[in-house]
Write a protein that holds these residues in place. Structure first.
Motif, PDB file in Angstrom:
ATOM      1  N   MET A  19       2.033   1.692  -3.418  1.00  0.00           N
ATOM      2  CA  MET A  19       0.918   2.085  -4.271  1.00  0.00           C
ATOM      3  C   MET A  19       0.618   3.578  -4.157  1.00  0.00           C
ATOM      4  O   MET A  19       0.170   4.207  -5.112  1.00  0.00           O
ATOM      5  N   LYS A  39      -4.808   2.635 -11.032  1.00  0.00           N
ATOM      6  CA  LYS A  39      -6.265   2.695 -11.093  1.00  0.00           C
ATOM      7  C   LYS A  39      -6.805   1.313 -11.417  1.00  0.00           C
ATOM      8  O   LYS A  39      -6.056   0.361 -11.632  1.00  0.00           O
ATOM      9  N   ARG A  40      -8.116   1.223 -11.420  1.00  0.00           N
ATOM     10  CA  ARG A  40      -8.748  -0.082 -11.633  1.00  0.00           C
ATOM     11  C   ARG A  40      -8.377  -0.667 -12.986  1.00  0.00           C
ATOM     12  O   ARG A  40      -8.180  -1.874 -13.116  1.00  0.00           O
ATOM     13  N   PHE A  66     -11.357   3.987  -3.142  1.00  0.00           N
ATOM     14  CA  PHE A  66     -11.136   2.600  -3.576  1.00  0.00           C
ATOM     15  C   PHE A  66     -12.297   2.128  -4.445  1.00  0.00           C
ATOM     16  O   PHE A  66     -12.100   1.414  -5.438  1.00  0.00           O
ATOM     17  N   ALA A 112      -4.704   4.969  -1.368  1.00  0.00           N
ATOM     18  CA  ALA A 112      -3.597   4.527  -0.523  1.00  0.00           C
ATOM     19  C   ALA A 112      -2.894   5.723   0.118  1.00  0.00           C
ATOM     20  O   ALA A 112      -2.508   5.678   1.291  1.00  0.00           O
ATOM     21  N   GLY A 163       0.808  -1.209   0.000  1.00  0.00           N
ATOM     22  CA  GLY A 163       0.000   0.000   0.000  1.00  0.00           C
ATOM     23  C   GLY A 163       0.842   1.261   0.000  1.00  0.00           C
ATOM     24  O   GLY A 163       0.495   2.259  -0.650  1.00  0.00           O
ATOM     25  N   ILE A 209      -5.075  -2.903 -13.210  1.00  0.00           N
ATOM     26  CA  ILE A 209      -4.895  -4.107 -12.395  1.00  0.00           C
ATOM     27  C   ILE A 209      -4.281  -5.237 -13.210  1.00  0.00           C
ATOM     28  O   ILE A 209      -3.452  -6.014 -12.704  1.00  0.00           O
ATOM     29  N   TYR A 211      -6.876   3.684  -6.800  1.00  0.00           N
ATOM     30  CA  TYR A 211      -6.168   2.945  -5.757  1.00  0.00           C
ATOM     31  C   TYR A 211      -4.962   3.715  -5.204  1.00  0.00           C
ATOM     32  O   TYR A 211      -4.715   3.724  -3.993  1.00  0.00           O
TER      33      TYR A 211
END
Length: 322
Positions: free
Chosen positions: A64, A70-71, A286, A295, A61, A74, A291
Motif C-alpha cells: 500500500m 485513498k478512502r 489514516f 502506510a 501495508g 476502497i 492510506y
C-alpha cells in the motif's frame, strides 16, 4: 604347533571395526517422522493466524505504501495507481512530518536514558534491602499495569496551570508555576516525565533480576581489595549487567518511538504540534483517508526502529575480547 593354530584362528576370526555401528537413517525413522507431523499439526493454527493477521497485513501495508490508495478507492482497490517511492519522497519533504520526527527523536533521547537510570538506581537500592522487597516491587510496578489513558488523565490534572497539584505545591514556596502542557517548550518534557514514571517499573524488575545473577563473591573480593562502592558498580556490576541493559534499552527504545496515547489524551498533539509524534501523524493520515501516505509513514517508523535496535546492539552487545 600351538602357535600356528592360534595364528590361523586369529586370521579366520571376523574383523571388528572400532567405529560404532550406525543406527537407522533419520529419514527412515518412523518415530521421528511422526513427531515432526505432530509438531506441524500443533503449530498449524498459529501459522495460519500469523499469516492471516500479522504477515499478511504487514505485506499488504508495504504494498500500500507504494500506491496512491485513498478512502474513495476502497471499493476498487485494484484500480489505484502505483506511485513507487513518491509517498516516501513527499514525507521527507513534508514540514509537518519533519517536525513530528524531531518530536519523536527528542522524546526518545530524553526518555530512554532517564527511564533506564531511574530503574537501575531503584533496582540497586532494592537489591540491598532484605525487608519489604516484595511490597516495593509491587508498588513500583503498579503504573506499568495501569491503563495509560487513566494515567494520562490523572497527570493532565496534575499539570493544570490553575489548581493543579504541581503548581499548588510551587505556590507554597512562592513560585508561580507555568502552563506545563500549554507551553511549546515544556509540553514535551512534561510528557517525558510522566512516561518515565510509568515505564521504569518494568525495567526495574528486569534489572533487579539481572543484579541477582551477579555472584556476591565477586563484589566481596573487590571490596577486600579496596574497591569503592562506585568502583565496584562501574567495573563489576555494569559490565556483568550488559545483556540485561541491552534488553531493557531495546524494549524501552521501541516503546518511546511509538508513543501515542499520552499525546492524544493530554495535549492532542499541541501546542502547535510540539507533542505530535510519528504515530500520531500516521493515525491522522489514516483518518484523513490517505492510506498509501500513512502506510509509508509507518514503514519509515519501522526502519527507524530497526536502525535504533542495530545501534543499541552495537553499543551494548557482546564484544570480542581480542
Amino acid at each position: 604347533m600351538t602357535t600356528t593354530t592360534v595364528t590361523r584362528d586369529a586370521a579366520s576370526a571376523p574383523k571388528r571395526s572400532g567405529a560404532p555401528r550406525r543406527g537407522p537413517a533419520r529419514g527412515t525413522d518412523p518415530t521421528r517422522r511422526q513427531q515432526a507431523v505432530a509438531a506441524w499439526v500443533l503449530a498449524l493454527p498459529f501459522v495460519v493466524l500469523f499469516l492471516a493477521f500479522t504477515l499478511g497485513p504487514v505485506l499488504a501495508g508495504l504494498g500500500m505504501s507504494f500506491t496512491d490508495l485513498k478512502r474513495v478507492d476502497i471499493r476498487n482497490p485494484f484500480a489505484v495507481d502505483i506511485v513507487g517511492l513518491d509517498n516516501y519522497t513527499k514525507l521527507i519533504q513534508d514540514p509537518l512530518f519533519r517536525k513530528v520526527t524531531l518530536n519523536t527523536l527528542l522524546y526518545l533521547v530524553l526518555g530512554v536514558p532517564l527511564t533506564m537510570m531511574v530503574a537501575l538506581a531503584i533496582a540497586v537500592g532494592l537489591n540491598r534491602i532484605t525487608r519489604l522487597k516484595g511490597f516495593f516491587r509491587v508498588g513500583y510496578y503498579l503504573p506499568v499495569v495501569t491503563s495509560i489513558v487513566a494515567i494520562s488523565v490523572v497527570w493532565k490534572f496534575l499539570y493544570r496551570e490553575n489548581g493543579g497539584l504541581l503548581n499548588s505545591l510551587l505556590d507554597l514556596v512562592g513560585i508561580d508555576g507555568p502552563a506545563w502542557l500549554d507551553s511549546t517548550a515544556l509540553a514535551l518534557p512534561s510528557l517525558v516525565v510522566m512516561s518515565v514514571w510509568r515505564n521504569f517499573g518494568a525495567l526495574m524488575v528486569i534489572f533487579l533480576a539481572g543484579l541477582q545473577t551477579i555472584p556476591q563473591e565477586v563484589n566481596e573480593a573487590a571490596e577486600v581489595d579496596g574497591a569503592t562502592g562506585w568502583g565496584r558498580f562501574r567495573h563489576i556490576t555494569l559490565p556483568m549487567l550488559r545483556p540485561t541493559l541491552l534488553f531493557g534499552a531495546v524494549i524501552t527504545g521501541i516503546g518511546y518511538l511509538q508513543f501515542f496515547e499520552e499525546a492524544v489524551v493530554m495535549t492532542k498533539g499541541g501546542p502547535l504540534d510540539s507533542t505530535r509524534s510519528v504515530t500520531f501523524f500516521t493515525f491522522d493520515q489514516f483518518g484523513y483517508g490517505n492510506y498509501g501516505y500513512a502506510a509509508a509513514a509507518s514503514y519509515l517508523l519501522f526502519l527507524a526502529i530497526v536502525a535504533l535496535t542495530y545501534l543499541q546492539f552495537r553499543w551494548l552487545g557482546e564484544r570480542d575480547s581480542k
